[in-house]
Design a protein around this motif. Structure first.
Motif, PDB file in Angstrom:
ATOM      1  N   ASN A 159     -18.786 -32.338 -65.756  1.00  0.00           N
ATOM      2  CA  ASN A 159     -18.570 -31.547 -64.604  1.00  0.00           C
ATOM      3  C   ASN A 159     -19.722 -31.228 -64.158  1.00  0.00           C
ATOM      4  O   ASN A 159     -20.796 -30.870 -64.884  1.00  0.00           O
ATOM      5  N   GLY A 160     -19.985 -31.156 -62.858  1.00  0.00           N
ATOM      6  CA  GLY A 160     -21.407 -30.723 -62.506  1.00  0.00           C
ATOM      7  C   GLY A 160     -22.374 -31.549 -62.591  1.00  0.00           C
ATOM      8  O   GLY A 160     -23.643 -31.219 -62.055  1.00  0.00           O
ATOM      9  N   ALA A 161     -22.387 -33.030 -62.664  1.00  0.00           N
ATOM     10  CA  ALA A 161     -23.292 -33.876 -62.932  1.00  0.00           C
ATOM     11  C   ALA A 161     -23.701 -34.418 -61.424  1.00  0.00           C
ATOM     12  O   ALA A 161     -24.854 -34.763 -61.576  1.00  0.00           O
ATOM     13  N   GLY A 162     -22.862 -34.066 -60.738  1.00  0.00           N
ATOM     14  CA  GLY A 162     -23.307 -34.674 -59.270  1.00  0.00           C
ATOM     15  C   GLY A 162     -22.385 -35.845 -59.004  1.00  0.00           C
ATOM     16  O   GLY A 162     -22.875 -36.488 -57.836  1.00  0.00           O
ATOM     17  N   LYS A 163     -21.629 -36.193 -59.600  1.00  0.00           N
ATOM     18  CA  LYS A 163     -20.590 -37.497 -59.233  1.00  0.00           C
ATOM     19  C   LYS A 163     -20.222 -37.446 -57.598  1.00  0.00           C
ATOM     20  O   LYS A 163     -20.018 -38.241 -56.637  1.00  0.00           O
ATOM     21  N   SER A 164     -19.447 -36.133 -57.496  1.00  0.00           N
ATOM     22  CA  SER A 164     -18.700 -35.978 -56.271  1.00  0.00           C
ATOM     23  C   SER A 164     -19.577 -36.103 -55.323  1.00  0.00           C
ATOM     24  O   SER A 164     -19.695 -36.414 -54.177  1.00  0.00           O
ATOM     25  N   THR A 165     -20.835 -35.307 -55.585  1.00  0.00           N
ATOM     26  CA  THR A 165     -21.942 -35.376 -54.588  1.00  0.00           C
ATOM     27  C   THR A 165     -22.376 -36.649 -54.273  1.00  0.00           C
ATOM     28  O   THR A 165     -22.580 -36.894 -52.965  1.00  0.00           O
ATOM     29  N   LEU A 166     -22.560 -37.691 -55.120  1.00  0.00           N
ATOM     30  CA  LEU A 166     -22.739 -39.097 -54.687  1.00  0.00           C
ATOM     31  C   LEU A 166     -21.873 -39.648 -53.872  1.00  0.00           C
ATOM     32  O   LEU A 166     -22.237 -40.205 -52.977  1.00  0.00           O
ATOM     33  N   GLY A 178     -29.387 -24.666 -64.109  1.00  0.00           N
ATOM     34  CA  GLY A 178     -29.067 -24.280 -62.705  1.00  0.00           C
ATOM     35  C   GLY A 178     -28.333 -25.812 -62.045  1.00  0.00           C
ATOM     36  O   GLY A 178     -27.505 -25.568 -61.336  1.00  0.00           O
ATOM     37  N   ALA A 179     -28.787 -26.924 -62.303  1.00  0.00           N
ATOM     38  CA  ALA A 179     -27.842 -28.163 -61.780  1.00  0.00           C
ATOM     39  C   ALA A 179     -26.558 -28.140 -62.262  1.00  0.00           C
ATOM     40  O   ALA A 179     -25.809 -28.690 -61.390  1.00  0.00           O
ATOM     41  N   SER A 180     -26.160 -27.315 -63.250  1.00  0.00           N
ATOM     42  CA  SER A 180     -24.686 -27.686 -63.623  1.00  0.00           C
ATOM     43  C   SER A 180     -23.957 -26.334 -63.439  1.00  0.00           C
ATOM     44  O   SER A 180     -22.713 -26.269 -63.813  1.00  0.00           O
ATOM     45  N   LYS A 181     -24.556 -25.263 -62.637  1.00  0.00           N
ATOM     46  CA  LYS A 181     -23.668 -23.961 -62.599  1.00  0.00           C
ATOM     47  C   LYS A 181     -22.660 -24.323 -61.468  1.00  0.00           C
ATOM     48  O   LYS A 181     -22.612 -25.048 -60.478  1.00  0.00           O
ATOM     49  N   PRO A 182     -21.488 -23.630 -61.774  1.00  0.00           N
ATOM     50  CA  PRO A 182     -20.168 -24.100 -61.071  1.00  0.00           C
ATOM     51  C   PRO A 182     -20.393 -23.572 -59.695  1.00  0.00           C
ATOM     52  O   PRO A 182     -20.981 -22.705 -59.426  1.00  0.00           O
ATOM     53  N   GLY A 224     -14.900 -24.568 -57.869  1.00  0.00           N
ATOM     54  CA  GLY A 224     -14.985 -24.909 -59.378  1.00  0.00           C
ATOM     55  C   GLY A 224     -14.314 -26.318 -59.890  1.00  0.00           C
ATOM     56  O   GLY A 224     -14.013 -27.185 -58.705  1.00  0.00           O
ATOM     57  N   GLU A 225     -14.496 -26.588 -60.850  1.00  0.00           N
ATOM     58  CA  GLU A 225     -14.209 -28.046 -61.389  1.00  0.00           C
ATOM     59  C   GLU A 225     -13.130 -27.582 -62.417  1.00  0.00           C
ATOM     60  O   GLU A 225     -12.964 -26.646 -63.130  1.00  0.00           O
ATOM     61  N   ARG A 226     -12.059 -28.570 -62.200  1.00  0.00           N
ATOM     62  CA  ARG A 226     -10.962 -28.519 -63.230  1.00  0.00           C
ATOM     63  C   ARG A 226     -11.010 -29.534 -64.303  1.00  0.00           C
ATOM     64  O   ARG A 226     -11.581 -30.529 -64.043  1.00  0.00           O
TER      65      ARG A 226
HETATM   66  N1  LIG Z   1     -21.446 -27.767 -50.971  1.00  0.00           N
HETATM   67  C1  LIG Z   1     -22.127 -27.427 -51.977  1.00  0.00           C
HETATM   68  N2  LIG Z   1     -22.953 -26.605 -51.998  1.00  0.00           N
HETATM   69  C2  LIG Z   1     -23.771 -26.227 -53.080  1.00  0.00           C
HETATM   70  N3  LIG Z   1     -23.791 -26.992 -54.307  1.00  0.00           N
HETATM   71  C3  LIG Z   1     -23.062 -27.850 -54.663  1.00  0.00           C
HETATM   72  C4  LIG Z   1     -21.948 -28.183 -53.301  1.00  0.00           C
HETATM   73  N4  LIG Z   1     -21.044 -29.011 -53.828  1.00  0.00           N
HETATM   74  C5  LIG Z   1     -21.537 -29.318 -55.175  1.00  0.00           C
HETATM   75  N5  LIG Z   1     -22.641 -28.428 -55.676  1.00  0.00           N
HETATM   76  C6  LIG Z   1     -23.455 -28.465 -56.978  1.00  0.00           C
HETATM   77  O1  LIG Z   1     -23.633 -29.795 -57.016  1.00  0.00           O
HETATM   78  C7  LIG Z   1     -23.760 -29.924 -58.280  1.00  0.00           C
HETATM   79  C8  LIG Z   1     -22.842 -31.240 -58.841  1.00  0.00           C
HETATM   80  O2  LIG Z   1     -21.689 -30.929 -58.392  1.00  0.00           O
HETATM   81  P1  LIG Z   1     -20.495 -32.256 -58.331  1.00  0.00           P
HETATM   82  O3  LIG Z   1     -21.094 -33.173 -57.458  1.00  0.00           O
HETATM   83  O4  LIG Z   1     -19.299 -31.711 -57.581  1.00  0.00           O
HETATM   84  O5  LIG Z   1     -20.650 -32.672 -59.932  1.00  0.00           O
HETATM   85  P2  LIG Z   1     -19.252 -33.344 -60.433  1.00  0.00           P
HETATM   86  O6  LIG Z   1     -18.483 -34.046 -59.298  1.00  0.00           O
HETATM   87  O7  LIG Z   1     -20.200 -34.434 -61.179  1.00  0.00           O
HETATM   88  O8  LIG Z   1     -18.528 -32.453 -61.058  1.00  0.00           O
HETATM   89  C9  LIG Z   1     -23.022 -28.837 -59.163  1.00  0.00           C
HETATM   90  O9  LIG Z   1     -24.113 -28.134 -59.616  1.00  0.00           O
HETATM   91  C10 LIG Z   1     -22.660 -28.086 -57.968  1.00  0.00           C
HETATM   92  O10 LIG Z   1     -22.441 -26.688 -58.272  1.00  0.00           O
END
Ligand SMILES: Nc1ncnc2c1ncn2[C@@H]1O[C@H](COP(=O)(O)OP(=O)(O)O)[C@@H](O)[C@H]1O
Ligand SMILES: [Mg+2]
Lengths: 324, 373
Positions: A40-47, A314-318, A322-324
């Motif tokens: 969780n918080g790795a950045g998968k969803s962001t990508l 910091g990179a993995s702070k929720p 949140g993540e479930r």
């Molecule tokens: N809209 C946002 N604004 C600020 N930070 C974010 C946002 N979305 C995700 N993050 C941060 O980016 C990092 C990666 O999140 P995310 O891509 O959701 O991870 P994953 O999908 O791998 O669990 C986390 O630290 C999260 O807190």
């Protein structure tokens, strides 16, 4: 053949300064099921959101289906199931498919037929005329998956598709993924659950703290973790036996495990193992079993996470939601 | 594009249909129309309200001159201004306030942002779909009233139908504010409260500007009235080529005093009229639209309406020290002034208001397209 997704050096720094992606390179070939694995918080969803133009990358070079990332028209050929999606509660299952199909540009005449077909596929036909508000999490996930397929996409991007789905549902979804693969579609799957990926993915990448640390087929990734495990029957002085085996084969890293009475030898060549057997037998030990073994995806994952350590706090702070 | 547009409109209709408030407002419109136009009738000698004894009033009789004026006043002052312009408008804002915040909430917005439609287009379509609520409510509400009035009193107020597009436009002014706040805060409550607050401020600005203008016009009308009287009397005297009689001399001097006082007063108000008009240029002018409808439906101004029931110049209403003529003049001046105030340059008013709306929408789209969801 041209890659379906080919990206280099993708970076994302969120406002609020979370450095979510730190230079990601990925290449996904047409027709494969590709799994992106990470805690969780790795950045998968962001990508994934960058690929789907939901968020804007800080830096991004590359293409998806031959078009630059961020091109809107490409999205007509992509299906997407977001993480934690919320369909409007006032829509019925069939209406959801119709609406999102229309948004993807599917003509009206096709939508009706396709919606019925897909509801059948995800086993939700009986619920077609019930409001989404009454669905369970797993049912929403099924309808979400169907929604992602309305436009007959070449590429299907699924963010945590089995999130909140029961074991039967998980198996169904896996079967659907395999079917999509058979139909020649590319699937990009994103999960923090390991077992799922192992079963369906052709290739995986492991992402930790915004970086892809490993990428390849599961075989490739676990290649240099091949080893043999020799289990002894009522061993006398296991530690000494281990040391002797290491000496005989002149290698380091032989490990012993007292509770099971086993010796792990980090070698993949069966010919070399014979020396170990000889040495143990000469020492009067009884061998119960010899097993070739390799690290599981889980071991690999754990070691990747451990290797990153806490180097980048910091990179993995929720974040909110949140993540479930 | 048409496919996306119609899908989003249908989606919006489903959204509205699922809202309880939508049906409440519709029912209330019907009740308001029925109450305002269905509870009384005109008889040969006057008017009858429900089962009460008829009110004897020749003006309000079946063929009285005041009958149409009465109905048109009720329509404008109560149905349009009060119910549709305020009541229904606030309920419409409440009903649609959540449309955009819901749309851009986490988990929901990704679903459409990932579709092959540009963000400004998505936003604009969403905005337009939010107008469906009032458009439907107004069409049904106004249409219903129009038909009741037509059938019951044989008075077909075609101008009333203008209320459908124009009050929708009034909602556009307000909804643009709501949309901008929604995009900035993603909060329904903030956008609703913010919009109502800003609407209140806008109304205040318009109220002040209106009142100032009314005062000015009243003074100007008084001055003009007296001047006309002076000119007339002087002409009469000149024609008869004689000297003014003593009482005429007294009249002339009194009129001149009044005229000069009124003129002076008008001149002193004038700068304020200019200033308030200039300030008004920078707000969406919601009130102008209603004024325009009032003049198109030939609605009487307040004191004209009251004049149906009472004679202001009669002894009953007039203070002891004011004579009948002065009272009548004052009433006439007010009527003229009120009618003048109601005359708005509708094209200019809409143009300047829409410029502000465009600016608000532009800012909202700008924020929406640049935001990470
Ligand atoms: N809209 C946002 N604004 C600020 N930070 C974010 C946002 N979305 C995700 N993050 C941060 O980016 C990092 C990666 O999140 P995310 O891509 O959701 O991870 P994953 O999908 O791998 O669990 C986390 O630290 C999260 O807190
Ligand atoms: Mg995620």
């Amino acid at each position: 053949m041209e890659s379906t997704i080919d990206i280099q050096g993708v970076e994302k720094i969120y406002r609020g300064k979370t450095h979510a992606l730190r230079g990601v390179d990925l290449r996904i070939a047409p027709g494969e099921v590709f799994g992106l694995l990470g805690p969780n918080g790795a950045g998968k969803s962001t990508l994934v959101k960058i690929l789907m133009t939901v968020i804007r990358p800080t830096k991004c070079a590359g293409t998806m289906l031959g078009q630059p990332i961020g091109s809107k028209s490409t999205l007509a050929r992509v299906g997407y199931l977001p993480e934690h999606h919320k369909f409007p509660g006032y829509l019925k299952g069939a209406q959801v498919l119709d609406f999102f199909g229309a948004m993807s540009g599917v003509p009206r005449a096709q939508r009706k037929r396709k919606a019925a077909e897909l509801l059948e596929l995800v086993d939700m036909s009986a619920w077609a005329n019930t409001r989404i508000g009454k669905y369970s999490k797993g049912m929403r996930q099924r309808v979400g998956l169907a929604q992602a397929l309305m436009n007959n996409p070449q590429l299907v991007v699924l963010d945590e598709p089995t999130d909140g789905v029961d074991p039967v549902g998980r198996r169904d979804i896996r079967n659907i993924l395999l079917r999509l693969k058979d139909e020649g579609r590319t699937v990009f799957l994103n999960s923090h659950l390991l077992s799922e990926l192992e079963m369906v993915c052709d290739r995986v990448a492991i992402m930790v703290k915004g970086k892809v640390t490993r990428q390849g087929t599961i075989d490739e990734l676990t290649e240099d973790t091949r080893r043999y495990i020799i289990t002894l029957h009522q061993p006398s002085d296991l530690a000494e036996s281990g040391r002797l085996v290491g000496q005989a084969l002149s290698i380091e890293g032989v490990q012993t495990e007292d509770t099971t009475g086993s010796i792990t030898i980090p070698l993949s060549d069966p010919a070399k193992i014979q020396g170990a057997i000889d040495r143990l037998r000469a020492g009067g030990q009884t061998i119960r079993s010899i097993q070739p073994s390799r690290a599981s995806l889980e071991d690999l994952f754990m070691s990747a996470v451990a290797a990153e350590g806490d180097a980048t706090p910091g990179a993995s702070k929720p974040h909110k939601g949140g993540e479930r | 594009m048409i496919r996306v547009f119609s899908a989003m409109m249908i989606d919006s209709l489903r959204y509205l249909r699922s809202r309880f408030l939508f049906w409440i407002v519709l029912a209330m419109s019907a009740i308001a129309a029925a109450a305002l136009f269905g509870t009384y009738s005109f008889t040969p000698t006057g008017m009858k309200i429900l089962w009460f004894d008829p009110i004897e009033n020749p003006m309000l009789a079946e063929d009285g001159v005041g009958r149409e004026i009465f109905v048109s006043y009720i329509f404008n002052a109560y149905f349009l201004k009060f119910w549709l312009g305020w009541g229904a408008m606030i309920l419409a804002l409440i009903s649609t306030a959540s449309l955009i915040p819901d749309y851009i909430s986490d988990g929901s917005v990704e679903l459409t942002l990932s579709k092959p439609v540009r963000r400004p287009v998505l936003f604009l379509f969403k905005f337009i779909s939010g107008l469906l609520f009032v458009l439907l409510q107004l069409s049904i509400g106004v249409g219903f009233a129009y038909i009741i009035i037509g059938i019951r009193f044989d008075q077909w107020m075609h101008g009333a139908l203008l209320a459908i597009p124009l009050l929708t436009l009034q909602f556009v002014y307000l909804y643009a504010i709501s949309a901008l706040i929604a995009v900035l805060t993603r909060s329904t409550i903030a956008s609703l409260l913010g919009t109502i607050l800003i609407w209140f401020v806008i109304s205040m600005v318009q109220f002040v500007s209106n009142t100032t203008l009314l005062q000015y016009e009243m003074q100007a009308a008084t001055a003009q009235q007296n001047q006309a009287k002076i000119v007339e009397l002087e002409a009469q005297i000149a024609e008869e080529s004689r000297d003014p009689k003593p009482f005429e001399r007294a009249n002339l001097s009194s009129w001149t005093t009044t005229m000069e006082a009124a003129q002076k007063s008008a001149d002193s108000i004038y700068p304020w009229v200019k200033t308030t008009a200039r300030i008004e240029l920078f707000v969406p002018k919601t009130g102008d639209l209603q004024k325009f409808i009032s003049s198109k439906t030939k609605a009487p101004v307040t004191n004209e309406f009251a004049g149906l029931f009472m004679d202001f110049s009669s002894e009953e209403f007039r203070p002891a020290n004011v004579d009948e003529e002065t009272m009548r003049d004052a009433n006439e001046a007010e009527t003229i002034a009120r009618k003048k105030v109601r005359k708005v340059g509708i094209v200019e008013s809409i143009t300047t208001s829409m410029l502000i709306v465009c600016l608000l929408l532009f800012l909202a789209i700008w924020r929406f397209t640049r935001r990470d969801y």
